[in-house]
Design a protein around this motif. Sequence first.
Motif, short mmCIF file in Angstrom:
data_model
loop_
_atom_site.label_atom_id
_atom_site.label_comp_id
_atom_site.label_asym_id
_atom_site.label_seq_id
_atom_site.Cartn_x
_atom_site.Cartn_y
_atom_site.Cartn_z
N ASN A 1 0.86 -1.12 -0.09
CA ASN A 1 0.02 -0.02 0.00
C ASN A 1 0.85 1.21 -0.04
OD1 ASN A 1 0.62 0.49 2.56
ND2 ASN A 1 -1.10 -0.67 3.36
N GLY A 2 2.16 0.94 -0.45
CA GLY A 2 2.91 2.30 -0.78
C GLY A 2 3.35 3.21 0.59
N GLU A 3 3.32 2.53 1.92
CA GLU A 3 4.05 3.07 2.93
C GLU A 3 5.56 2.77 3.13
OE1 GLU A 3 1.13 2.96 6.57
OE2 GLU A 3 0.61 1.16 5.52
N LEU A 4 5.95 1.82 2.49
CA LEU A 4 7.08 1.31 2.60
C LEU A 4 7.73 1.15 1.02
CD1 LEU A 4 8.98 0.82 4.72
CD2 LEU A 4 8.66 -1.69 4.46
N ASP A 5 8.97 1.53 0.71
CA ASP A 5 9.47 1.64 -0.48
C ASP A 5 9.72 0.09 -1.02
OD1 ASP A 5 11.20 1.93 -2.71
OD2 ASP A 5 11.59 3.94 -1.98
N ASN A 6 9.31 -0.12 -1.99
CA ASN A 6 9.31 -1.54 -2.58
C ASN A 6 10.95 -1.91 -2.92
OD1 ASN A 6 8.42 -4.00 -3.77
ND2 ASN A 6 9.04 -3.25 -5.71
N ASP A 7 11.72 -0.85 -3.39
CA ASP A 7 13.10 -1.01 -3.77
C ASP A 7 13.80 -1.38 -2.13
OD1 ASP A 7 14.54 -0.82 -6.11
OD2 ASP A 7 15.68 0.70 -5.00
N ARG A 8 13.27 -0.90 -1.20
CA ARG A 8 14.03 -1.26 0.18
C ARG A 8 13.69 -2.75 0.40
NH1 ARG A 8 17.78 0.80 3.17
NH2 ARG A 8 16.73 0.47 5.24
N TRP A 9 12.42 -3.06 0.10
CA TRP A 9 12.23 -4.65 0.49
C TRP A 9 13.06 -5.36 -0.42
CZ3 TRP A 9 9.94 -8.54 -2.38
CH2 TRP A 9 9.77 -9.75 -1.23
N LEU A 10 13.13 -4.95 -1.80
CA LEU A 10 13.76 -5.70 -2.70
C LEU A 10 15.12 -5.88 -2.26
CD1 LEU A 10 12.89 -4.99 -6.38
CD2 LEU A 10 12.76 -7.11 -5.45
N SER A 11 15.84 -4.82 -1.72
CA SER A 11 17.16 -4.85 -1.19
C SER A 11 17.28 -5.94 -0.22
CB SER A 11 17.59 -3.63 -0.51
OG SER A 11 18.28 -2.78 -1.58
N TYR A 12 16.37 -5.78 0.64
CA TYR A 12 16.19 -6.91 1.98
C TYR A 12 16.06 -8.28 1.55
CZ TYR A 12 14.41 -9.21 5.96
OH TYR A 12 14.19 -10.22 6.99
N PHE A 13 15.22 -8.59 0.45
CA PHE A 13 15.07 -9.92 -0.12
C PHE A 13 16.30 -10.18 -0.70
CE2 PHE A 13 13.47 -12.45 -3.69
CZ PHE A 13 12.62 -13.42 -3.06
N ASN A 14 16.88 -9.54 -1.52
CA ASN A 14 18.02 -10.23 -2.33
C ASN A 14 19.11 -10.55 -1.23
OD1 ASN A 14 16.93 -9.73 -4.64
ND2 ASN A 14 17.63 -7.77 -5.01
N LEU A 15 19.31 -9.52 -0.40
CA LEU A 15 20.41 -9.70 0.86
C LEU A 15 20.17 -10.94 1.51
CD1 LEU A 15 21.24 -6.18 2.30
CD2 LEU A 15 22.81 -7.77 1.10
N TYR A 16 18.83 -11.03 1.97
CA TYR A 16 18.57 -12.27 2.65
C TYR A 16 18.86 -13.57 1.95
CZ TYR A 16 15.98 -15.17 5.84
OH TYR A 16 15.52 -16.04 6.87
N GLY A 17 18.50 -13.69 0.68
CA GLY A 17 18.92 -14.69 -0.37
C GLY A 17 20.44 -14.98 -0.04
N GLN A 18 21.16 -14.05 -0.47
CA GLN A 18 22.59 -14.18 -0.42
C GLN A 18 23.32 -14.52 1.15
OE1 GLN A 18 24.82 -10.41 -0.73
NE2 GLN A 18 24.49 -10.33 -2.86
N LEU A 19 22.62 -14.06 1.96
CA LEU A 19 23.19 -14.34 3.39
C LEU A 19 22.77 -15.93 3.75
CD1 LEU A 19 22.60 -11.37 5.38
CD2 LEU A 19 24.74 -12.19 4.84
N GLU A 20 21.56 -16.29 3.25
CA GLU A 20 21.20 -17.60 3.59
C GLU A 20 21.90 -18.45 2.58
OE1 GLU A 20 16.95 -19.03 4.72
OE2 GLU A 20 17.19 -18.45 2.66
N ARG A 21 22.17 -18.16 1.23
CA ARG A 21 22.90 -19.35 0.50
C ARG A 21 24.45 -19.48 0.91
NH1 ARG A 21 20.40 -16.54 -3.53
NH2 ARG A 21 22.06 -15.03 -3.80
N ARG A 22 24.87 -18.36 1.49
CA ARG A 22 26.18 -18.51 2.30
C ARG A 22 26.52 -19.33 3.36
NH1 ARG A 22 28.17 -13.31 1.28
NH2 ARG A 22 28.40 -12.83 3.32
N CYS A 23 25.51 -19.06 4.14
CA CYS A 23 25.21 -19.87 5.43
C CYS A 23 25.27 -21.29 5.08
CB CYS A 23 23.94 -19.48 6.00
SG CYS A 23 24.22 -18.18 7.39
N GLY A 24 24.40 -21.53 4.09
CA GLY A 24 24.19 -22.99 3.67
C GLY A 24 25.58 -23.63 3.25
N SER A 25 26.32 -22.72 2.32
CA SER A 25 27.64 -23.32 2.00
C SER A 25 28.55 -23.11 2.99
CB SER A 25 27.93 -22.47 0.75
OG SER A 25 28.26 -21.26 1.12
N GLY A 26 28.55 -22.63 4.27
CA GLY A 26 29.45 -22.72 5.24
C GLY A 26 30.51 -21.67 5.11
N GLN A 27 30.25 -20.67 4.43
CA GLN A 27 31.20 -19.48 4.11
C GLN A 27 30.65 -18.24 5.16
OE1 GLN A 27 31.31 -18.79 0.24
NE2 GLN A 27 33.34 -20.09 -0.06
#
Length: 306
Positions: A280-306
Amino acid sequence: MQGTVLCGINNVFTVLSERIRYECRLKGKTLDTETAEYNPLAAGDSVNFEPISLNPPQGLITSRLPRKNAFIRFNKKLSKPQTIAANFDILAAVTCVREPPFRPRFLDRVFVSAPENCERWLICNKTDFPVTEEERRRLRGFESIGIKLFFVSVKENRGIEAVRNAIDGRRLFLVGQSGVGKSSLLNVLRPDADRRVASVSQKYNRGRHTTNYSLLFPEENDLPEIIDSPGIREIEVYGIDPADLRFHFPDFAPFAERCGINGCRHISEPRCAVKDAVENGELDNDRWLSYFNLYGQLERRCGSGQ
Ligand SMILES: Nc1nc2c(ncn2[C@@H]2O[C@H](COP(=O)(O)OP(=O)(O)OP(=O)(O)O)[C@@H](O)[C@H]2O)c(=O)[nH]1
Ligand SMILES: [Mg+2]
């Protein structure tokens, strides 16, 4: 003796101590640091060293003193954390909206990687190019999460005094993409620095950045202490548990309180108030996308043990 690392190139470090610059190597092959790092020392580090000659000044570094903080990114190519600078009071992400184009999600990653115990600044350079309303809104968003925002133009000498005054005797670290004007800004704040700058097309033709190592300009003749760093193409964040990533997005907090699930990750959970706020436009979609991408990156690295 104790000294400050001004720069390190191919394991030769320039260490400043009592106004003398020593060319130092490590005593032994490695330094005793806690983790496997690409570079055990960075511009801004304090070290113990043994002088071995004064003419020319040379020495051997025996240990690194505990760090107050550091800016570390995960270097994907080397698969190791890489320290860009250490022991600074202010981290200033330098950006611009044109040449190179504005990349707000890159800035999100810089601020997620910034240590907590420093002041955070965002310096938008090249304001001789027009800044659109949309860009201005995204830039102002950083102010709402406690980042001090400056609009400057090195080319037209606008806004520089405000930056100079705000430094106030502290150590400033400049970081950002290649070509945004970090070295140009350094050169006006420290006329003695005389760092090489180059146009974005020149950088492109040379296939590399103009500045290729971090360098600390120590406090001298009342000039501010500044660390200039090489342009970063990509930032992979380092040392953050994916579950803690949400704490690095304080603008999510007022909404997160209303999420349906305790400990909601704001990824794909039902009744997520953060996702609702984006919709509903109260929060910037681009900020959430940043969060989403970073989350994926961190999780993949956690999974690979680095
Ligand atoms: N239009 C405009 N150009 C600027 C401004 N400030 C710097 N530039 C130009 O931008 C280009 C890049 O500047 P640099 O200072 O080399 O950029 P940098 O961030 O240090 O780049 P790296 O060292 O590669 O990381 C140069 O051609 C500068 O002259 C400005 O305020 N406006
Ligand atoms: Mg530079």
